[in-house]
Design a protein around this motif. Structure first.
Motif, PDB file in Angstrom:
ATOM      1  N   ARG A  77      13.029  10.121  -0.678  1.00  0.00           N
ATOM      2  CA  ARG A  77      12.013   9.452  -1.481  1.00  0.00           C
ATOM      3  C   ARG A  77      12.730   8.382  -2.287  1.00  0.00           C
ATOM      4  O   ARG A  77      13.476   8.685  -3.228  1.00  0.00           O
ATOM      5  N   SER A  78      12.529   7.136  -1.925  1.00  0.00           N
ATOM      6  CA  SER A  78      13.271   6.053  -2.561  1.00  0.00           C
ATOM      7  C   SER A  78      12.468   4.769  -2.494  1.00  0.00           C
ATOM      8  O   SER A  78      11.489   4.665  -1.743  1.00  0.00           O
ATOM      9  N   ALA A  79      12.883   3.793  -3.289  1.00  0.00           N
ATOM     10  CA  ALA A  79      12.203   2.504  -3.293  1.00  0.00           C
ATOM     11  C   ALA A  79      12.437   1.794  -1.966  1.00  0.00           C
ATOM     12  O   ALA A  79      13.529   1.868  -1.382  1.00  0.00           O
ATOM     13  N   ASP A  80      11.415   1.109  -1.487  1.00  0.00           N
ATOM     14  CA  ASP A  80      11.501   0.380  -0.225  1.00  0.00           C
ATOM     15  C   ASP A  80      12.236  -0.937  -0.479  1.00  0.00           C
ATOM     16  O   ASP A  80      11.717  -1.841  -1.121  1.00  0.00           O
ATOM     17  N   THR A  81      13.455  -1.043   0.034  1.00  0.00           N
ATOM     18  CA  THR A  81      14.253  -2.255  -0.158  1.00  0.00           C
ATOM     19  C   THR A  81      14.163  -3.196   1.034  1.00  0.00           C
ATOM     20  O   THR A  81      14.836  -4.228   1.066  1.00  0.00           O
ATOM     21  N   GLY A  82      13.324  -2.856   2.017  1.00  0.00           N
ATOM     22  CA  GLY A  82      13.126  -3.748   3.155  1.00  0.00           C
ATOM     23  C   GLY A  82      14.082  -3.472   4.298  1.00  0.00           C
ATOM     24  O   GLY A  82      15.029  -2.685   4.182  1.00  0.00           O
ATOM     25  N   LEU A  96       0.841  -1.188   0.000  1.00  0.00           N
ATOM     26  CA  LEU A  96       0.000   0.000   0.000  1.00  0.00           C
ATOM     27  C   LEU A  96       0.886   1.251   0.000  1.00  0.00           C
ATOM     28  O   LEU A  96       1.853   1.333   0.758  1.00  0.00           O
ATOM     29  N   PHE A  97       0.564   2.207  -0.853  1.00  0.00           N
ATOM     30  CA  PHE A  97       1.339   3.446  -0.928  1.00  0.00           C
ATOM     31  C   PHE A  97       0.977   4.363   0.236  1.00  0.00           C
ATOM     32  O   PHE A  97      -0.192   4.631   0.500  1.00  0.00           O
ATOM     33  N   THR A  98       2.000   4.845   0.949  1.00  0.00           N
ATOM     34  CA  THR A  98       1.797   5.784   2.051  1.00  0.00           C
ATOM     35  C   THR A  98       2.852   6.872   1.967  1.00  0.00           C
ATOM     36  O   THR A  98       3.833   6.881   2.718  1.00  0.00           O
ATOM     37  N   ASP A  99       2.687   7.777   1.013  1.00  0.00           N
ATOM     38  CA  ASP A  99       3.581   8.928   0.874  1.00  0.00           C
ATOM     39  C   ASP A  99       5.061   8.531   0.857  1.00  0.00           C
ATOM     40  O   ASP A  99       5.898   9.188   1.473  1.00  0.00           O
ATOM     41  N   TYR A 100       5.362   7.466   0.148  1.00  0.00           N
ATOM     42  CA  TYR A 100       6.722   6.980  -0.058  1.00  0.00           C
ATOM     43  C   TYR A 100       7.400   6.490   1.227  1.00  0.00           C
ATOM     44  O   TYR A 100       8.624   6.302   1.258  1.00  0.00           O
ATOM     45  N   ALA A 101       6.642   6.269   2.277  1.00  0.00           N
ATOM     46  CA  ALA A 101       7.222   5.705   3.496  1.00  0.00           C
ATOM     47  C   ALA A 101       7.643   4.260   3.258  1.00  0.00           C
ATOM     48  O   ALA A 101       6.987   3.521   2.523  1.00  0.00           O
ATOM     49  N   HIS A 102       8.734   3.857   3.888  1.00  0.00           N
ATOM     50  CA  HIS A 102       9.139   2.466   3.946  1.00  0.00           C
ATOM     51  C   HIS A 102       8.433   1.835   5.146  1.00  0.00           C
ATOM     52  O   HIS A 102       8.021   2.535   6.075  1.00  0.00           O
ATOM     53  N   LYS A 103       8.333   0.499   5.139  1.00  0.00           N
ATOM     54  CA  LYS A 103       7.578  -0.159   6.203  1.00  0.00           C
ATOM     55  C   LYS A 103       8.281  -1.431   6.670  1.00  0.00           C
ATOM     56  O   LYS A 103       8.697  -2.247   5.861  1.00  0.00           O
ATOM     57  N   LEU A 104       8.396  -1.543   7.975  1.00  0.00           N
ATOM     58  CA  LEU A 104       8.882  -2.761   8.609  1.00  0.00           C
ATOM     59  C   LEU A 104       7.675  -3.454   9.228  1.00  0.00           C
ATOM     60  O   LEU A 104       7.037  -2.921  10.135  1.00  0.00           O
TER      61      LEU A 104
END
Length: 375
Positions: free
Chosen positions: A117-122, A66-74
């Motif tokens: 602002r970057s791709a979420d790489t985990g 899910l997109f959330t303003d470019y936030a990364h997620k753990l």
């Protein structure tokens, strides 16, 4: 005094400084109440400059997020000892009472106080995060109690030492810096309790909230565990934390940003995770008649040449939800490209336009065989 004594003392001090802080008490599940501090749950803890996962806390990720303003997620899940989730072919896995699901929203740190602002790489291989590299914003908990699921948003302080419950939500000002040098000011919205229910209330009739992400089709791929890569569903099954998994091929969405995957599959995966929990035969937007979950295949239900229902100003003076071959004439792209609260879709969870997501959906619509919807 012999010279070796000061050297021994110095070595002891250095070793003490490098010693890892002891792990916290085991995860604690609260059957009632709303703890004020995230640390009271003991799911995540801060030690040695890192955000760490407690024992038996499993990290996981989704094929499309899910997109959330470019936030990364753990993302993590913890279940009581001896308990297990039950496999479901369509909806979220059936988690046992006592389950704690966490999702920590963060950004990589940039220069001059910016976030990237970057791709979420985990997360890192052990599931944790090095705190001087990231800006923690919030951690949301979904807690499975006997009475149902409860959503609790915790906001991290500037020092990143603790997160406190913010039942009424919060606004966190951030400056988002892109690789192209562009900067955007962002008031990151931490949802209040009602807004949490607005997305997680996936069944309009029952009004009860439930998880959105941990469905078989979103989890059915390899994850880089500290012990090596393994399919998430099979890994949970091997740990005894997932039961009733059928043999054979299991449902699987592709990653929306995988350029090797078919365009239609990518677009449908994107719409499924970002829109399908509301736009489904049970969701809050079921009355729109536009259902965007993965199990809907009727072209009209998906929106092709479909007249909008009660969309008001959200139409942008466009006549059809999707005009095949014409993204500029489609309501779907108009609403995705808007940041007007009365127009934009999704209506919660973002303040920015997901430019890459919009580009994908525009490409998908443009690739459809052109059709005159008024004919």
């Amino acid at each position: 005094m012999p010279l070796h004594r000061p050297l021994l003392a110095l070595a002891a001090l250095l070793l003490a400084g490098c010693a890892r802080a002891p792990a916290p008490e085991p995860v604690r599940f609260f059957a009632d109440g709303q703890p004020e501090r995230l640390a009271e749950w003991n799911v995540l803890y801060v030690a040695d400059g890192r955000l760490r996962l407690n024992a038996r806390v499993l990290p996981y990720d989704l094929d499309s997020a899910l997109f959330t303003d470019y936030a990364h997620k753990l993302r993590t899940v913890w279940m009581p000892a001896g308990a297990a989730a039950r496999y479901q072919p369509d909806g979220a896995l059936d988690f046992p009472v006592g389950t704690i699901i966490s999702k920590t929203f963060y950004y990589p740190r940039g220069d001059d106080g910016t976030v990237l602002r970057s791709a979420d790489t985990g997360a890192e291989p052990d599931g944790g995060l090095t705190l001087d590299r990231v800006r923690l914003v919030e951690t949301r908990l979904l807690v499975r109690r006997a009475s149902g699921w409860l959503a609790l948003p915790y906001v991290w302080n500037d020092a990143q030492t603790e997160a406190r419950l913010m039942r009424t939500g919060d606004l966190v000002p951030l400056t988002l810096a892109g690789a192209d040098g562009r900067r955007q000011q962002l008031d990151y919205l931490v949802p209040d309790e009602n807004q949490c229910a607005g997305c997680h209330g996936t069944d309009l009739r029952s009004r009860q909230i439930s998880p959105i992400g941990p469905k078989a089709r979103h989890l059915n791929h390899d994850f880089a565990y500290a012990s090596g890569k393994a399919n998430q569903l099979r890994h949970w099954q091997a740990l005894g934390q997932l039961v009733d998994v059928p043999a054979g091929t299991l449902p699987r969405n592709v990653a929306w940003n995988d350029p090797q995957a078919p365009l239609d599959a990518r677009a449908r995966a994107y719409l499924d995770i970002n829109c399908g929990h509301c736009h489904s035969d049970k969701g809050a937007a079921r009355t729109s008649g536009m259902w965007l979950d993965a199990n809907t295949h009727d072209p009209l239900r998906i929106g092709r040449c479909k007249l909008p229902i009660a969309a008001g100003q959200g139409t942008g003076n466009r006549a059809w939800d999707i005009v095949p071959g014409a993204p500029d004439d489609s309501i779907l792209t108009y609403r995705m490209e808007s940041t007007d609260p009365g127009v934009m879709m999704p209506e919660l969870g973002r303040a920015l336009v997901h430019e890459e997501g919009v580009a994908l959906i525009r490409q998908w619509i443009a690739a459809m065989a052109a059709q005159d919807c008024g004919a």
